[in-house]
Design an enzyme around this catalytic site. Sequence first.
Site, mmCIF file in Angstrom:
data_model
loop_
_atom_site.group_PDB
_atom_site.id
_atom_site.type_symbol
_atom_site.label_atom_id
_atom_site.label_comp_id
_atom_site.label_asym_id
_atom_site.label_seq_id
_atom_site.Cartn_x
_atom_site.Cartn_y
_atom_site.Cartn_z
ATOM 1 N N GLU A 190 0.813 -1.227 0.000
ATOM 2 C CA GLU A 190 0.000 0.000 0.000
ATOM 3 C C GLU A 190 0.841 1.270 0.000
ATOM 4 O O GLU A 190 0.419 2.282 0.544
ATOM 5 C CB GLU A 190 -0.946 0.033 1.222
ATOM 6 C CG GLU A 190 -1.598 -1.285 1.548
ATOM 7 C CD GLU A 190 -2.707 -1.178 2.569
ATOM 8 O OE1 GLU A 190 -2.387 -1.140 3.764
ATOM 9 O OE2 GLU A 190 -3.876 -1.121 2.180
ATOM 10 N N GLU B 299 2.935 -8.967 13.486
ATOM 11 C CA GLU B 299 3.310 -8.718 12.094
ATOM 12 C C GLU B 299 4.820 -8.821 11.918
ATOM 13 O O GLU B 299 5.322 -9.424 10.983
ATOM 14 C CB GLU B 299 2.837 -7.314 11.710
ATOM 15 C CG GLU B 299 3.205 -6.886 10.310
ATOM 16 C CD GLU B 299 2.688 -5.484 10.028
ATOM 17 O OE1 GLU B 299 1.653 -5.358 9.376
ATOM 18 O OE2 GLU B 299 3.298 -4.503 10.488
#
Length: 450
Positions: free
Chosen positions: A188, A415
């Site tokens: 992104e 993550e």
Amino acid sequence: MFTRYLLLLLFAPLIYYPVQGDIDLDQWISKQHKTSFETILDNINPPGTKRGFFAASLSTHQPDYFYTWTRDSALVARVLTSLQETNDTLLHDYVDFQMDVQNTSTRCNCLGEPKFNKDGSSFKGTWGRPQNDGPAERAITFLLIANRWLDNGYKDTPWIHDTLVPAIIRDLNYISKVWYQPSFDLWEEVLGTHFFTLMVMRKALLDGIDFFKLSNRNVEEYKLASHLIGKRIETFWSEQHNYIMATQNVQNGVQKPSGLDVSTLLAANIIASRNDGFFTPGSDKMLATVVALEESFEPLYPINSQQSDALGTCIGRYPEDIYDGYDTSVGNPWFLATAAYTELYYLAIAEWEKLGVSVNSINRRFFQRIMQVDDGYYSPESATLKEIIKKTTHAADKFLKTIQFHQARNGSMSEQYDRYIGFMAGARDLTWSHAAFITASKAKDSHLIQ
Ligand SMILES: *[C@@H]1O[C@H](CO)[C@@H](O)[C@H](O)[C@H]1NC(C)=O
Ligand SMILES: *[C@@H]1O[C@H](CO)[C@@H](O)[C@H](O)[C@H]1NC(C)=O
Ligand SMILES: *[C@@H]1O[C@H](CO)[C@@H](O)[C@H](O)[C@H]1NC(C)=O
């Protein structure tokens, strides 16, 4: 920075002595498989969300990942679809949610809208749009679900043909139309043309063509688009660098001069079942990229020189990364990126077992890191290839041990994990981290996800 170094000193003994050996790897894998599967289920449709909502993470604050991304949810649902133990109701909920999403009004006003709220409405804030890998991953997963249901007779065929198939066609038609237009990448951050995005688009179209083989549906548009996408993908190979560049045609966003990105490997893993040798895990150009990327992370993350040799290299997204999981400072290794190495190695081994391997000027560096081997062709029966496979297996498992070592003791995986001290960082229990562990361990079991 100062406190990080202090911490590093404090925990240095902890980091240095490896724990693997405490638990046998295979035992850990089967235990972790259960934990990861359950964690994924916990992240699906948590209280207060619409059915079929796959949270990227349950973290709602610093960072807020309590959204469903088309990409993340498709990749997670793809893994669930490949598992016998998955409840079909869950997949049905996923499909229903996503079909509604296809019809929801979005800022992008296109199928490439990247993320949606817990009630199914679209996220309307400023964001990188479109992200056109999403519809491709969704089509891949929808096709997989359709095949699962047609194969085991679970669902009524009319529903598949009258409801699910039209939704697949919408995504495939969209891809055929927009594939050459700039789009934001899977991270992104960059508006441009991306190897990863084109690879998943090509697979979606080819899977669609296969699916419609027995129907009289006209797939000429898909054939043409997949052919043109393939031609474009070939141009990402850089002879000068001897690796695949992740992005071309950058319009704006983060600068990544190296062109190295783990998304290149993620793409190879996702498309591996096409089995056509086209940038598959065992292909020359992919292996050249795999080794170049690993060698970029080795000196970059201090943890790599401090941890035991029994562990594999800690791998992040791309060397220039500065996203620390909440803000920007320095980038860290990611669990899903590290798992991608295990998965790719095992998928490559599966290819070599069938076709043998040619060591050449493109992939030589990869094999030389594994063992001393001359250029030339080695057949599946040759002692040399057997030795290569044995050593590659060992190297693949080392990446799993890296994950085992740096995850929380109870099996949680966020993550990221810190580049200095290895502790977990970023969104807690990222759903994709757990899905990535499962696909890696399945590849170790020689199980290829379609
Ligand atoms: C699957 O999930 C549904 C809905 O949550 C539930 O009613 C059903 O009992 C589950 N099936 C199995 C086999 O667990
Ligand atoms: C979405 O819109 C299409 C086209 O207008 C329609 O055919 C379809 O039934 C709608 N799907 C859902 C789930 O509302
Ligand atoms: C592990 O512990 C953490 C912190 O207490 C918790 O947030 C997480 O849910 C636990 N994970 C599992 C898989 O039990």
